[in-house]
Design a protein around this motif. Sequence first.
Motif, mmCIF file in Angstrom:
data_model
loop_
_atom_site.group_PDB
_atom_site.id
_atom_site.type_symbol
_atom_site.label_atom_id
_atom_site.label_comp_id
_atom_site.label_asym_id
_atom_site.label_seq_id
_atom_site.Cartn_x
_atom_site.Cartn_y
_atom_site.Cartn_z
ATOM 1 N N SER A 127 35.523 88.118 26.679
ATOM 2 C CA SER A 127 36.033 88.552 26.998
ATOM 3 C C SER A 127 36.680 89.669 25.991
ATOM 4 O O SER A 127 35.841 90.103 25.355
ATOM 5 C CB SER A 127 36.187 89.156 28.867
ATOM 6 O OG SER A 127 37.494 88.760 28.392
ATOM 7 N N PHE A 178 29.150 90.016 34.773
ATOM 8 C CA PHE A 178 30.010 89.044 34.976
ATOM 9 C C PHE A 178 30.757 89.735 36.113
ATOM 10 O O PHE A 178 31.150 89.281 37.010
ATOM 11 C CB PHE A 178 31.030 89.121 33.581
ATOM 12 C CG PHE A 178 32.007 87.938 33.913
ATOM 13 C CD1 PHE A 178 32.170 86.975 34.214
ATOM 14 C CD2 PHE A 178 33.739 88.803 33.826
ATOM 15 C CE1 PHE A 178 33.249 85.942 34.491
ATOM 16 C CE2 PHE A 178 34.623 88.055 33.525
ATOM 17 C CZ PHE A 178 34.147 86.548 34.196
ATOM 18 N N LEU A 189 30.311 83.211 30.289
ATOM 19 C CA LEU A 189 31.290 84.298 31.682
ATOM 20 C C LEU A 189 30.385 83.761 32.691
ATOM 21 O O LEU A 189 31.796 83.228 33.507
ATOM 22 C CB LEU A 189 30.175 84.984 31.372
ATOM 23 C CG LEU A 189 31.573 86.109 30.190
ATOM 24 C CD1 LEU A 189 30.950 87.983 30.195
ATOM 25 C CD2 LEU A 189 32.997 86.381 30.116
ATOM 26 N N THR A 203 32.638 81.066 33.642
ATOM 27 C CA THR A 203 34.006 81.158 33.803
ATOM 28 C C THR A 203 33.520 82.037 34.641
ATOM 29 O O THR A 203 34.863 81.768 35.516
ATOM 30 C CB THR A 203 34.469 82.538 32.618
ATOM 31 O OG1 THR A 203 34.195 81.647 31.173
ATOM 32 C CG2 THR A 203 35.664 82.449 32.359
ATOM 33 N N THR A 204 33.244 82.597 35.389
ATOM 34 C CA THR A 204 33.575 83.203 37.038
ATOM 35 C C THR A 204 33.476 81.617 37.855
ATOM 36 O O THR A 204 33.631 82.205 38.684
ATOM 37 C CB THR A 204 31.655 83.706 37.028
ATOM 38 O OG1 THR A 204 31.455 84.350 36.173
ATOM 39 C CG2 THR A 204 31.780 84.336 38.448
#
Length: 431
Positions: free
Chosen positions: A260, A289, A344, A347-348
Amino acid sequence: MQSKNEFSHERVGYRLKSIFGGSIGNLVEWYDWYVYSAFSLYFAGIFFPKQNETAQLLNTAGVFALGFLMRPIGGWLMGTYADRKGRKAALTFSVLLMSAGSLLIAIVPSYKQIGIAAPIILVLARVLQGLSVGGEYGTSATYLSEMATKKHRGFYSSFQYVTLIMGQLIALGVLVLLQRCFLTQQQLHDWGWRIPFFIGAILAISALYLRRSLSETDSFNKETKTQNRGTFSALFEHPKAVMLVIGLTMGGTVAFYTFSTYMQKFLVNTSGFSKNEATLISTLTLFVFMLIQPVFGLLSDKIGRKPLLIAFGIAGTLTTIPIMMALGKTHDVWIAFALIMVALLITTLYTSINAVVKAELFPVNVRALGVGFPYAIAVSLFGGSAEYIALLFKDKGHADWFYWYVTACIFVSLLVYAFMNDTKKYSKMED
């Protein structure tokens, strides 16, 4: 007499109002925090003239102190306050500090007008904001988790990252609007940079009003047995939980800051995209995201928190190096978008539930402190330093070492996920 159905609707409305009030304050706080980064290019010379060595040293020391010192201190102070005086009181005080910091930056005179006092006041303002944002995470995570029903706790808690990312996007949006629609570059340098801080102060006052009308959580109100609230002695009665917070945060925070915050610079410096292209890619990926956070929060309510964390650990360990290498070589905007989006999405699996997982590890008397303080330490050590480490490796001619570093951090967290209990099943929230 009130019917059961009416009572149910009333409780849902009360809960949604509380979730909204807790979340919107989080949005405002992160907007104020990111505005400083977004507009620093325009006001840096006003406060830190290159010819003044003392001012330059103050700038360096201030950035270090705020980035790596204030967040843990804020997590400690606000967590202690929230566990002793209540979640509502801490949330209100937190947004008040952020409002004061933004207003101070908006009105402080330049170095030419008041000399060395200007950067000192700026650093003081960032100290206030650092304390605020450092304490906001643990307090809002605790409040959202305690306000949510057991059945939907992951879903409601996921809105913490929704509003965090939204704050970042709004700060970026204000910058783009001022750049392209309203002000010239010279006007932005002269005085226009103050506008977003005035906006932040006004938004913070609005959030302050909303938070003052919030209800205290039932969990805090019912905690009457334990006198030892919000102290380190009480916190370290749960040493395993403290270490778990640091361990499970390590990989997630490095991944979050890599894909990010740092990604915009990576796309320019390594991939060769223009600044406009990099901004477009980062904005689009962050927007998607943000939208997918509640989806995975809801999924955790169905299947548990541990499967999502393990999926993040495995996928992050296996794909980080290939994704970063491919990103470094591509010059196509949409391929870069797709690659970052995959990263992402993985990563979520962490970001959407990390708040509720931490809240479920601690009893009510030290929950805000237990969530906020060790988390802030982990973010300062690993998340906050990710960009510096990446640039350091690149400067030494070994940019790929950073890919291995991110992978190693995620793998360490994977080991933690593998051996921890699923907090949905073994939650302290019901104690």
